[in-house]
Motif scaffolding. Structure first.
Motif, PDB file in Angstrom:
ATOM      1  N   MET A   1       0.852  -1.168   0.000  1.00 52.80           N
ATOM      2  CA  MET A   1       0.000   0.000   0.000  1.00 52.80           C
ATOM      3  C   MET A   1       0.901   1.235   0.000  1.00 52.80           C
ATOM      4  N   ALA A   2       0.543   2.210  -0.780  1.00 56.44           N
ATOM      5  CA  ALA A   2       1.319   3.438  -0.893  1.00 56.44           C
ATOM      6  C   ALA A   2       1.305   4.192   0.440  1.00 56.44           C
ATOM      7  N   PRO A   3       2.426   4.851   0.802  1.00 56.04           N
ATOM      8  CA  PRO A   3       2.477   5.579   2.076  1.00 56.04           C
ATOM      9  C   PRO A   3       1.357   6.611   2.243  1.00 56.04           C
ATOM     10  N   ILE A   4       0.991   7.298   1.188  1.00 52.04           N
ATOM     11  CA  ILE A   4      -0.083   8.290   1.314  1.00 52.04           C
ATOM     12  C   ILE A   4      -1.409   7.618   1.657  1.00 52.04           C
ATOM     13  N   VAL A   5      -1.619   6.425   1.133  1.00 51.55           N
ATOM     14  CA  VAL A   5      -2.849   5.687   1.440  1.00 51.55           C
ATOM     15  C   VAL A   5      -2.838   5.259   2.906  1.00 51.55           C
ATOM     16  N   ALA A  22      -8.523   0.194  -0.575  1.00 48.33           N
ATOM     17  CA  ALA A  22      -7.837   1.390  -1.059  1.00 48.33           C
ATOM     18  C   ALA A  22      -7.471   1.225  -2.529  1.00 48.33           C
ATOM     19  N   VAL A  23      -7.541   2.323  -3.216  1.00 46.89           N
ATOM     20  CA  VAL A  23      -7.132   2.376  -4.622  1.00 46.89           C
ATOM     21  C   VAL A  23      -6.307   3.633  -4.790  1.00 46.89           C
ATOM     22  N   TRP A  24      -5.231   3.549  -5.513  1.00 41.59           N
ATOM     23  CA  TRP A  24      -4.421   4.729  -5.783  1.00 41.59           C
ATOM     24  C   TRP A  24      -3.817   4.604  -7.173  1.00 41.59           C
TER      25      TRP A  24
END
Length: 97
Positions: A1-5, A22-24
């Motif tokens: 998972m991306a850090p911003i997420v 979550a989706v990014w």
């Protein structure tokens, strides 16, 4: 998972909501002819279905509840510590604790 997420999910949890999925995607060019990549669209629709199922099933997540309880306790400690400076917040927590 991306850090911003991860950051946004944490914010969502301490705000009282429950992140389910979550989706990014990376920002790309924009404009009237720009299309969302098919993979991103599929992930987004899948996350939407997951969200609806979680809501329908009233799913609970131990990790989310733990984060929320820790945040609640921390806020309660802060309010108690600063009760003279924060009388309205203190009254609010006393009434609802």
């Amino acid at each position: 998972m991306a850090p911003i997420v991860q950051y946004l999910n944490h914010f969502i949890m301490v705000s009282g909501a429950v992140p389910v999925d979550a989706v990014w995607a990376a920002m790309g060019p924009t404009g009237p002819d720009t299309q969302v990549p098919e993979k991103s669209r599929e992930q987004t629709f899948s996350s939407g279905r997951t969200l609806v199922r979680a809501w329908e099933e009233k799913r609970r997540f131990a990790m989310v509840e733990k984060v929320q309880e820790e945040h609640r306790k921390r806020m309660q400690e802060l309010i108690n510590w600063y009760q003279e400076e924060w009388p309205y917040e203190y009254a609010y927590w006393k009434e609802r604790a």
